[in-house]
Design a protein around this motif. Structure first.
Motif, short mmCIF file in Angstrom:
data_model
loop_
_atom_site.label_atom_id
_atom_site.label_comp_id
_atom_site.label_asym_id
_atom_site.label_seq_id
_atom_site.Cartn_x
_atom_site.Cartn_y
_atom_site.Cartn_z
N PHE A 1 0.84 -1.20 0.00
CA PHE A 1 0.00 0.00 0.00
C PHE A 1 0.88 1.26 0.00
CE2 PHE A 1 -4.16 1.84 0.75
CZ PHE A 1 -3.86 3.07 1.30
N ILE A 2 1.84 1.26 0.91
CA ILE A 2 2.70 2.45 1.06
C ILE A 2 3.55 2.68 -0.18
CG2 ILE A 2 4.64 3.43 2.36
CD1 ILE A 2 3.50 1.89 4.83
N ILE A 3 4.18 1.61 -0.64
CA ILE A 3 5.05 1.74 -1.82
C ILE A 3 4.23 2.14 -3.05
CG2 ILE A 3 6.65 0.54 -3.36
CD1 ILE A 3 7.38 -1.26 -0.95
N ALA A 4 3.01 1.62 -3.13
CA ALA A 4 2.15 1.98 -4.26
C ALA A 4 1.87 3.48 -4.26
CB ALA A 4 0.84 1.19 -4.19
N VAL A 5 1.63 4.03 -3.09
CA VAL A 5 1.38 5.48 -3.01
C VAL A 5 2.61 6.25 -3.47
CG1 VAL A 5 0.96 7.38 -1.40
CG2 VAL A 5 -0.38 5.28 -1.21
N PHE A 6 3.79 5.82 -3.03
CA PHE A 6 5.03 6.47 -3.47
C PHE A 6 5.23 6.35 -4.98
CE2 PHE A 6 7.00 8.30 0.08
CZ PHE A 6 6.79 7.50 1.19
N CYS A 7 4.82 5.23 -5.51
CA CYS A 7 4.95 5.03 -6.97
C CYS A 7 4.09 6.04 -7.72
CB CYS A 7 4.52 3.61 -7.35
SG CYS A 7 5.72 2.36 -6.91
N VAL A 8 2.86 6.24 -7.23
CA VAL A 8 1.98 7.21 -7.89
C VAL A 8 2.60 8.61 -7.81
CG1 VAL A 8 -0.22 8.41 -7.69
CG2 VAL A 8 -0.15 5.94 -7.59
N ARG A 9 3.14 8.90 -6.68
CA ARG A 9 3.75 10.23 -6.47
C ARG A 9 4.92 10.44 -7.43
NH1 ARG A 9 6.84 11.41 -1.32
NH2 ARG A 9 7.61 13.48 -1.73
N ALA A 10 5.76 9.41 -7.52
CA ALA A 10 6.94 9.52 -8.40
C ALA A 10 6.51 9.64 -9.87
CB ALA A 10 7.84 8.30 -8.22
N SER A 11 5.50 8.87 -10.24
CA SER A 11 5.04 8.91 -11.62
C SER A 11 4.40 10.25 -11.95
CB SER A 11 4.03 7.77 -11.84
OG SER A 11 3.60 7.75 -13.16
N TRP A 12 3.66 10.79 -11.00
CA TRP A 12 3.02 12.10 -11.19
C TRP A 12 4.06 13.20 -11.33
CZ3 TRP A 12 -1.23 14.31 -12.67
CH2 TRP A 12 -1.52 15.63 -12.32
N ARG A 13 5.07 13.10 -10.50
CA ARG A 13 6.15 14.10 -10.55
C ARG A 13 6.86 14.03 -11.92
NH1 ARG A 13 9.76 13.89 -5.30
NH2 ARG A 13 7.84 14.58 -4.34
N ARG A 14 7.07 12.81 -12.37
CA ARG A 14 7.74 12.61 -13.66
C ARG A 14 6.89 13.17 -14.80
NH1 ARG A 14 7.94 8.10 -17.33
NH2 ARG A 14 9.76 8.28 -18.67
N LEU A 15 5.61 12.96 -14.71
CA LEU A 15 4.71 13.47 -15.75
C LEU A 15 4.74 15.00 -15.79
CD1 LEU A 15 2.49 13.07 -17.88
CD2 LEU A 15 0.82 13.01 -16.03
N ASN A 16 4.76 15.60 -14.61
CA ASN A 16 4.72 17.07 -14.55
C ASN A 16 6.00 17.71 -15.07
OD1 ASN A 16 2.14 17.42 -13.61
ND2 ASN A 16 2.73 17.25 -11.47
N GLN A 17 7.06 16.91 -15.16
CA GLN A 17 8.31 17.46 -15.71
C GLN A 17 8.15 17.77 -17.20
OE1 GLN A 17 11.18 14.44 -14.76
NE2 GLN A 17 11.58 15.23 -12.71
N LYS A 18 7.30 16.99 -17.84
CA LYS A 18 7.10 17.16 -19.29
C LYS A 18 5.72 16.61 -19.64
CE LYS A 18 10.02 16.45 -23.34
NZ LYS A 18 11.03 15.59 -23.95
N THR A 19 4.73 17.45 -19.51
CA THR A 19 3.34 16.97 -19.61
C THR A 19 2.95 16.56 -21.03
OG1 THR A 19 2.66 19.26 -19.82
CG2 THR A 19 2.53 18.29 -17.63
N ASP A 20 3.69 17.06 -22.03
CA ASP A 20 3.31 16.73 -23.41
C ASP A 20 3.98 15.44 -23.90
OD1 ASP A 20 5.64 18.86 -25.25
OD2 ASP A 20 5.82 17.74 -23.38
N ASP A 21 4.74 14.79 -23.01
CA ASP A 21 5.41 13.55 -23.40
C ASP A 21 4.41 12.41 -23.32
OD1 ASP A 21 8.70 12.23 -22.73
OD2 ASP A 21 6.94 11.19 -23.50
N ILE A 22 4.15 11.80 -24.47
CA ILE A 22 3.12 10.76 -24.54
C ILE A 22 3.50 9.52 -23.72
CG2 ILE A 22 4.06 9.82 -26.69
CD1 ILE A 22 1.23 9.19 -27.57
#
Lengths: 365, 126
Positions: free
Chosen positions: A20-41
């Motif tokens: 559960f905990i690691i899954a939440v961190f995974c979402v956070r990391a993925s969200w952060r990565r997406l926000n670095q370049k939102t137009d990257d498909i």
């Protein structure tokens, strides 16, 4: 062999919590990565994939924790009611994850193509920018050179104006006999030399003269090969009432390639000089004549030794007074010398001599 | 006459659909792993992502087996204490493997750790 079920329970509980905990961190990391370049498909894809996997993990972890809690509290019947829903949710999420999985290659390929196009575009933009910079630099240089040339041209023009700004009329005539440039002195003497109806005036119209339309025309001579022509010519002024004499000096006018474009003609007004020369000639003539007359009197004169008559160039013997009178500007006034007076008039001579002698004596004061 | 047009949804049908879900999950993950190896995709984070895929595939296989074995394993193997399982009797390798399938989090947690590491590396390098 009997083994305790406690490890299963502990692993299940702890594993669920950790998942559960690691899954939440995974979402956070993925969200952060997406926000670095939102137009990257591909980043969007990975985020959604991670989200679906995390949803499964949270759902499963939650379900297992609830299960253990219910089983530990002897609420098996409740778990029997909940478990189908928990399993169904997980099944549904499995399908979603499967869909993401099979699109992995397609998305990755599209992403790679997009990135390649982007790199190519950036490279193209970079090249074009470099080209533009180069062109800009060349343009700057060209503008600088052009400004320099314009300044030189301006200076050359000013120099030409200064050179043409002479007291002598100067004009430039092209090979079609058209006056293309004239200085102020020329315009003062022959006004109306400017273009008529947009057409330049012909030289023979501006300043007609005796050499016009003849082989003596300076332009014609220069076109035929001469480099310089200097002639004396009479030209009428604009009023056509008086003629002036000029020394007309024409030189070839060529372009930078040496091609003959016309002639540069300067006019030196020598009218006054001519007049002065004429006056001088007349004076010389008169003086020469006078000198001729003086010369005749200065030569050998045949004179009679007895009567002192002189023989002229016609052979006649003339009295000396007559000869000198005829051959000079001298006139005679007759008198008598003392010797002849004593010889011819002795009685008067003695009286006159005495009077003269008395006059010579100084007076006693 | 029974209404053959009506399909019931009782019994093991829920397990079958769940197992199909696992199969689809495995298929998706195996396909991803295949493409990653086929394209020789490498770089920061991709080793960890491949680790995640391997672990999640293994977890799926383990869990799939566990679900299936749960239906087969003898109920007498479970020693219950007030309707709560307290011990398990292992008589053969089947029972032993079934017991291991109950410890599936030993594969699931590492898979998520690998996933998290992959995401972190991707975030840090791009």
């Amino acid at each position: 062999m009997t083994v305790s079920w406690m490890p299963v329970i502990l692993v299940d509980i702890i594993g669920s919590i950790l998942t559960f905990i690691i899954a939440v961190f995974c979402v956070r990391a993925s969200w952060r990565r997406l926000n670095q370049k939102t137009d990257d498909i591909f980043r969007q894809y990975i985020f959604l994939l991670t989200l679906s996997i995390v949803c499964f993990a949270i759902s499963r972890s939650f379900g297992h924790l609830v299960k253990q809690i219910l089983l530990l509290n002897e609420m098996t019947h409740w778990w029997n009611h909940i478990s189908p829903f928990s399993g169904a949710v997980n099944s549904a999420i499995f399908i979603i994850i499967f869909a993401f999985g099979i699109y992995f290659h397609r998305v990755q390929k599209v992403h790679t193509e997009i990135e390649e196009y982007r790199e190519g575009l950036e490279s193209l933009v970079k090249d074009r920018t470099a080209q533009l910079k180069e062109t800009n630099f060349a343009l700057h240089n060209e503008i600088y050179e052009r400004s320099k040339i314009e300044n030189e041209l301006r200076q050359a023009n000013i120099t030409l104006e200064n050179v043409l700004d002479s007291s002598n009329p100067i004009c430039i005539t092209n090979i079609d006999y058209e006056i293309i440039r004239a200085n102020k002195a020329y315009m003062d003497y022959w006004p109306g030399t400017g273009a008529k109806n947009g057409q330049p005036i012909k030289c023979y119209e501006s300043r007609p003269g005796p050499n016009c339309h003849t082989d003596n025309c300076p332009l014609r001579q220069i076109v035929n090969g001469k480099d310089k022509v200097s002639i004396e010519s009479q030209k009428f002024s604009s009023t056509k009432t008086e003629a002036s004499t000029f020394i007309l000096t024409a030189r070839s006018f060529k372009n930078a390639d040496g091609k003959l474009l016309g002639v540069v003609t300067s006019f030196q007004n020598i009218t006054k000089r001519i007049k002065a020369e004429n006056a001088k000639a007349e004076l010389i003539d008169e003086l020469q004549k006078a000198l001729d007359r003086v010369h005749l009197l200065g030569g050998l004169l045949p004179i009679c030794a007895s009567c002192k008559k002189i023989r002229d160039d016609r052979g006649y013997w003339n009295q000396i007074e007559t000869y000198i009178r005829d051959h000079s500007e001298a006139e005679f006034s007759h008198g008598i010398c003392p010797d002849c007076a004593q010889e011819l008039y002795p009685e008067f001579y003695e009286k006159v001599a005495k009077v003269v002698e008395d006059r010579k004596k100084p007076k006693k004061s | 006459m029974p209404a053959y047009g009506v399909q019931a949804h009782g019994g093991t049908e829920g397990l079958v659909s769940h197992q199909i879900g696992h199969i689809l999950f495995i298929t998706g993950m195996i396909y991803m792993l295949y493409r990653v190896y086929q394209k020789h995709i490498s770089g920061p984070g991709w080793f960890e992502f491949k680790g995640f895929l391997w672990f999640i595939i293994l977890w799926n296989i383990l869990t799939f087996s566990g679900h299936w074995m749960r239906e087969i394993v003898d109920a007498e193997r479970f020693i219950k204490n007030n309707a709560q399982v307290s011990a398990f009797i292992i008589t053969d390798s089947f029972d032993a493997f079934f017991y291991l399938t109950r410890l599936d989090h030993l594969l699931l947690v590492p898979s998520f750790i690998f996933l998290h590491l992959a995401l972190k590396k991707w975030s840090g390098t791009e």
